[in-house]
Design an enzyme around this catalytic site. Sequence first.
Site, mmCIF file in Angstrom:
data_model
loop_
_atom_site.group_PDB
_atom_site.id
_atom_site.type_symbol
_atom_site.label_atom_id
_atom_site.label_comp_id
_atom_site.label_asym_id
_atom_site.label_seq_id
_atom_site.Cartn_x
_atom_site.Cartn_y
_atom_site.Cartn_z
ATOM 1 N N TYR A 82 0.842 -1.192 0.000
ATOM 2 C CA TYR A 82 0.000 0.000 0.000
ATOM 3 C C TYR A 82 0.875 1.238 0.000
ATOM 4 C CZ TYR A 82 -3.721 -3.241 1.473
ATOM 5 O OH TYR A 82 -4.624 -4.281 1.567
ATOM 6 N N PRO A 228 -15.908 -4.525 2.466
ATOM 7 C CA PRO A 228 -17.134 -4.944 3.150
ATOM 8 C C PRO A 228 -18.367 -4.135 2.776
ATOM 9 C CG PRO A 228 -15.756 -3.690 4.635
ATOM 10 C CD PRO A 228 -14.934 -3.941 3.408
ATOM 11 N N LEU A 229 -18.177 -2.961 2.210
ATOM 12 C CA LEU A 229 -19.317 -2.161 1.747
ATOM 13 C C LEU A 229 -19.510 -2.292 0.245
ATOM 14 C CD1 LEU A 229 -18.909 1.091 3.882
ATOM 15 C CD2 LEU A 229 -20.309 -0.930 4.333
ATOM 16 N N GLY A 230 -18.786 -3.214 -0.363
ATOM 17 C CA GLY A 230 -18.912 -3.427 -1.803
ATOM 18 C C GLY A 230 -18.060 -2.448 -2.584
#
Length: 245
Positions: A82, A228-230
Amino acid sequence: MPTSVESPNAGVPSEPVRWGGKASAAGTLNLGDLTVNRLGYGAMRITGKGIWGPPANHDASIKTLRRAVELGVNFIDTADSYGPNVSEELIAEALHPYPKGLVIATKGGWERVGPAQWVHNASPKHLREAIDGSLKRLKLDRIDVYQLHVPDPAVSFDASVETLAEAQQQGKIRHVALSNVTLEHLERARKITPIVSVQNRYSFADREWDYLLDHCEKNGIAFIPWAPLGQNREAHDLVEKIAQL
Protein backbone atom coordinates in the site's frame (compact mmCIF):
# COMPACT_ATOMS: atom_id res chain seq x y z
CA MET A 1 -16.89 -12.43 11.47
CA PRO A 2 -14.74 -9.29 11.83
CA THR A 3 -15.34 -6.28 9.69
CA SER A 4 -12.46 -4.30 8.25
CA VAL A 5 -13.42 -0.73 7.35
CA GLU A 6 -11.48 1.30 4.79
CA SER A 7 -11.42 5.06 4.39
CA PRO A 8 -14.67 5.93 2.61
CA ASN A 9 -13.29 7.75 -0.40
CA ALA A 10 -11.00 6.81 -3.28
CA GLY A 11 -8.48 9.26 -1.84
CA VAL A 12 -7.77 10.46 1.67
CA PRO A 13 -10.73 12.13 3.39
CA SER A 14 -10.34 15.85 3.95
CA GLU A 15 -11.48 15.33 7.55
CA PRO A 16 -10.98 12.41 9.95
CA VAL A 17 -13.49 9.59 9.65
CA ARG A 18 -16.08 9.95 12.42
CA TRP A 19 -18.44 7.25 13.62
CA GLY A 20 -21.40 7.76 15.90
CA GLY A 21 -20.40 5.11 18.41
CA LYS A 22 -17.53 3.01 19.69
CA ALA A 23 -15.97 0.14 17.79
CA SER A 24 -16.50 -2.08 20.82
CA ALA A 25 -20.26 -1.98 20.24
CA ALA A 26 -19.80 -4.55 17.45
CA GLY A 27 -18.41 -7.13 19.88
CA THR A 28 -15.06 -8.89 19.81
CA LEU A 29 -13.36 -11.81 18.10
CA ASN A 30 -10.19 -13.79 18.55
CA LEU A 31 -7.12 -13.88 16.33
CA GLY A 32 -5.31 -16.75 17.94
CA ASP A 33 -4.58 -15.55 21.47
CA LEU A 34 -5.40 -11.94 20.57
CA THR A 35 -8.81 -10.37 21.16
CA VAL A 36 -9.87 -7.39 19.06
CA ASN A 37 -13.06 -5.44 18.37
CA ARG A 38 -14.90 -6.69 15.29
CA LEU A 39 -14.92 -3.24 13.71
CA GLY A 40 -11.40 -2.74 12.40
CA TYR A 41 -9.73 -0.24 10.10
CA GLY A 42 -8.37 -1.10 6.66
CA ALA A 43 -5.50 1.30 5.91
CA MET A 44 -5.15 0.87 2.16
CA ARG A 45 -6.66 4.17 1.09
CA ILE A 46 -4.70 6.48 3.35
CA THR A 47 -2.10 6.47 0.57
CA GLY A 48 -2.10 8.41 -2.71
CA LYS A 49 -4.44 7.95 -5.64
CA GLY A 50 -4.26 4.48 -7.14
CA ILE A 51 -2.79 3.25 -3.83
CA TRP A 52 0.43 4.88 -4.97
CA GLY A 53 2.68 7.36 -3.23
CA PRO A 54 1.92 9.65 -0.29
CA PRO A 55 -1.60 10.90 0.45
CA ALA A 56 -2.83 14.18 -0.98
CA ASN A 57 -3.53 15.32 2.59
CA HIS A 58 -0.92 13.92 4.96
CA ASP A 59 -2.39 15.50 8.09
CA ALA A 60 -5.85 14.09 7.35
CA SER A 61 -4.40 10.58 7.11
CA ILE A 62 -2.67 10.97 10.46
CA LYS A 63 -5.83 12.36 12.08
CA THR A 64 -7.94 9.57 10.61
CA LEU A 65 -5.72 6.88 12.10
CA ARG A 66 -5.66 8.54 15.51
CA ARG A 67 -9.40 9.14 15.49
CA ALA A 68 -10.09 5.50 14.64
CA VAL A 69 -8.12 4.38 17.69
CA GLU A 70 -9.83 7.00 19.85
CA LEU A 71 -13.16 5.46 18.86
CA GLY A 72 -12.12 2.01 20.00
CA VAL A 73 -10.63 0.49 16.85
CA ASN A 74 -7.88 -1.85 18.05
CA PHE A 75 -7.31 -3.79 14.83
CA ILE A 76 -5.62 -2.11 11.86
CA ASP A 77 -5.02 -3.96 8.61
CA THR A 78 -2.39 -2.84 6.12
CA ALA A 79 0.22 -4.20 3.67
CA ASP A 80 3.70 -3.32 2.45
CA SER A 81 2.29 -2.85 -1.06
CA TYR A 82 0.00 0.00 0.00
CA GLY A 83 1.95 2.95 -1.30
CA PRO A 84 4.19 0.93 -1.43
CA ASN A 85 5.35 1.23 2.21
CA VAL A 86 3.43 4.48 2.74
CA SER A 87 0.55 3.02 4.74
CA GLU A 88 2.85 1.28 7.20
CA GLU A 89 4.95 4.41 7.61
CA LEU A 90 1.87 6.55 8.29
CA ILE A 91 0.59 4.08 10.88
CA ALA A 92 3.87 4.25 12.77
CA GLU A 93 3.99 8.04 12.50
CA ALA A 94 0.46 8.44 13.80
CA LEU A 95 0.33 5.79 16.51
CA HIS A 96 3.81 4.75 17.67
CA PRO A 97 4.41 4.08 20.53
CA TYR A 98 1.32 1.93 20.12
CA PRO A 99 -1.38 1.85 22.78
CA LYS A 100 -1.76 -1.39 24.70
CA GLY A 101 -4.01 -3.86 22.92
CA LEU A 102 -3.65 -2.39 19.43
CA VAL A 103 -3.15 -5.18 16.88
CA ILE A 104 -1.57 -4.34 13.54
CA ALA A 105 -1.86 -6.88 10.76
CA THR A 106 0.15 -6.50 7.59
CA LYS A 107 0.76 -8.51 4.42
CA GLY A 108 3.43 -9.44 1.91
CA GLY A 109 3.63 -11.20 -1.42
CA TRP A 110 2.02 -8.63 -3.69
CA GLU A 111 4.06 -5.69 -4.96
CA ARG A 112 2.91 -2.27 -6.12
CA VAL A 113 4.90 -1.12 -9.17
CA GLY A 114 2.75 1.84 -10.21
CA PRO A 115 -0.68 3.43 -9.68
CA ALA A 116 -3.37 0.72 -9.71
CA GLN A 117 -0.77 -1.93 -10.66
CA TRP A 118 -0.12 -5.16 -8.75
CA VAL A 119 2.61 -7.75 -9.35
CA HIS A 120 2.89 -11.16 -7.68
CA ASN A 121 6.03 -11.90 -5.69
CA ALA A 122 5.61 -14.44 -2.91
CA SER A 123 9.02 -16.04 -3.30
CA PRO A 124 10.72 -16.99 -0.03
CA LYS A 125 13.46 -14.42 -0.66
CA HIS A 126 10.99 -11.60 -1.19
CA LEU A 127 8.81 -12.57 1.76
CA ARG A 128 11.81 -12.59 4.10
CA GLU A 129 12.75 -9.10 2.89
CA ALA A 130 9.13 -7.94 3.12
CA ILE A 131 8.78 -9.10 6.72
CA ASP A 132 11.99 -7.33 7.75
CA GLY A 133 10.86 -4.19 5.92
CA SER A 134 7.47 -4.16 7.63
CA LEU A 135 9.07 -4.64 11.04
CA LYS A 136 11.29 -1.62 10.42
CA ARG A 137 8.56 0.65 9.01
CA LEU A 138 6.03 -0.24 11.68
CA LYS A 139 8.68 0.05 14.40
CA LEU A 140 7.83 -3.36 15.78
CA ASP A 141 9.90 -6.18 17.23
CA ARG A 142 7.21 -8.66 16.18
CA ILE A 143 4.23 -8.39 13.83
CA ASP A 144 1.05 -9.65 15.50
CA VAL A 145 -0.62 -10.97 12.35
CA TYR A 146 1.24 -11.43 9.06
CA GLN A 147 -0.76 -12.42 6.00
CA LEU A 148 0.29 -13.89 2.69
CA HIS A 149 -1.33 -11.23 0.50
CA VAL A 150 -2.18 -13.56 -2.38
CA PRO A 151 -0.89 -16.90 -3.68
CA ASP A 152 1.76 -16.45 -6.36
CA PRO A 153 1.09 -18.61 -9.45
CA ALA A 154 4.82 -18.71 -10.19
CA VAL A 155 5.86 -19.84 -6.70
CA SER A 156 5.04 -22.94 -4.68
CA PHE A 157 2.24 -22.00 -2.28
CA ASP A 158 3.67 -24.35 0.32
CA ALA A 159 7.06 -22.64 0.03
CA SER A 160 5.45 -19.24 0.65
CA VAL A 161 3.63 -20.47 3.76
CA GLU A 162 6.70 -22.32 5.00
CA THR A 163 8.61 -19.03 4.82
CA LEU A 164 6.02 -17.37 7.07
CA ALA A 165 6.13 -20.33 9.45
CA GLU A 166 9.92 -19.95 9.57
CA ALA A 167 9.61 -16.24 10.43
CA GLN A 168 7.13 -17.18 13.14
CA GLN A 169 9.61 -19.62 14.66
CA GLN A 170 12.23 -16.86 14.56
CA GLY A 171 9.95 -14.60 16.58
CA LYS A 172 9.40 -12.06 13.80
CA ILE A 173 5.67 -12.69 13.51
CA ARG A 174 3.18 -13.90 16.10
CA HIS A 175 0.44 -15.38 13.93
CA VAL A 176 0.28 -16.49 10.29
CA ALA A 177 -2.75 -15.60 8.17
CA LEU A 178 -3.90 -15.71 4.55
CA SER A 179 -5.59 -13.37 2.09
CA ASN A 180 -7.28 -13.93 -1.27
CA VAL A 181 -7.28 -17.72 -0.98
CA THR A 182 -9.47 -20.72 -1.69
CA LEU A 183 -10.53 -23.46 0.72
CA GLU A 184 -7.82 -25.67 -0.78
CA HIS A 185 -5.16 -23.05 -0.02
CA LEU A 186 -6.38 -22.73 3.55
CA GLU A 187 -6.27 -26.46 4.24
CA ARG A 188 -2.85 -26.83 2.63
CA ALA A 189 -1.53 -23.99 4.79
CA ARG A 190 -3.01 -25.48 7.95
CA LYS A 191 -0.94 -28.61 7.41
CA ILE A 192 2.16 -26.40 7.67
CA THR A 193 1.24 -23.98 10.46
CA PRO A 194 -1.84 -22.74 12.35
CA ILE A 195 -3.78 -20.06 10.44
CA VAL A 196 -5.63 -17.47 12.54
CA SER A 197 -7.53 -15.60 9.82
CA VAL A 198 -8.52 -15.44 6.18
CA GLN A 199 -9.11 -12.15 4.40
CA ASN A 200 -11.13 -12.34 1.18
CA ARG A 201 -13.45 -10.02 -0.75
CA TYR A 202 -16.89 -10.21 0.86
CA SER A 203 -19.91 -7.99 1.43
CA PHE A 204 -23.70 -8.02 1.54
CA ALA A 205 -23.63 -7.68 -2.25
CA ASP A 206 -20.81 -10.17 -2.88
CA ARG A 207 -21.26 -13.63 -1.32
CA GLU A 208 -18.87 -15.68 -3.44
CA TRP A 209 -16.95 -16.82 -0.38
CA ASP A 210 -19.89 -17.86 1.81
CA TYR A 211 -18.69 -21.46 1.87
CA LEU A 212 -15.19 -20.42 2.96
CA LEU A 213 -16.59 -18.17 5.68
CA ASP A 214 -18.66 -21.10 6.97
CA HIS A 215 -15.58 -23.32 6.97
CA CYS A 216 -13.60 -20.70 8.92
CA GLU A 217 -16.39 -20.35 11.48
CA LYS A 218 -16.51 -24.11 12.04
CA ASN A 219 -12.75 -24.22 12.56
CA GLY A 220 -12.32 -21.17 14.79
CA ILE A 221 -10.60 -19.10 12.10
CA ALA A 222 -11.45 -15.40 11.83
CA PHE A 223 -12.79 -14.21 8.47
CA ILE A 224 -11.86 -10.64 7.55
CA PRO A 225 -13.83 -9.21 4.63
CA TRP A 226 -12.17 -6.70 2.38
CA ALA A 227 -14.44 -4.30 0.48
CA PRO A 228 -17.13 -4.94 3.15
CA LEU A 229 -19.32 -2.16 1.75
CA GLY A 230 -18.91 -3.43 -1.80
CA GLN A 231 -16.88 -1.96 -4.64
CA ASN A 232 -19.47 -1.67 -7.39
CA ARG A 233 -22.16 0.84 -8.29
CA GLU A 234 -25.04 -1.45 -7.33
CA ALA A 235 -23.68 -1.94 -3.83
CA HIS A 236 -22.95 1.77 -3.40
CA ASP A 237 -26.48 2.66 -4.52
CA LEU A 238 -27.97 0.31 -1.96
CA VAL A 239 -25.78 1.70 0.85
CA GLU A 240 -26.83 5.24 -0.08
CA LYS A 241 -30.51 4.24 -0.15
CA ILE A 242 -30.29 2.66 3.32
CA ALA A 243 -28.43 5.68 4.68
CA GLN A 244 -31.32 7.92 3.64
CA LEU A 245 -33.89 5.94 5.66
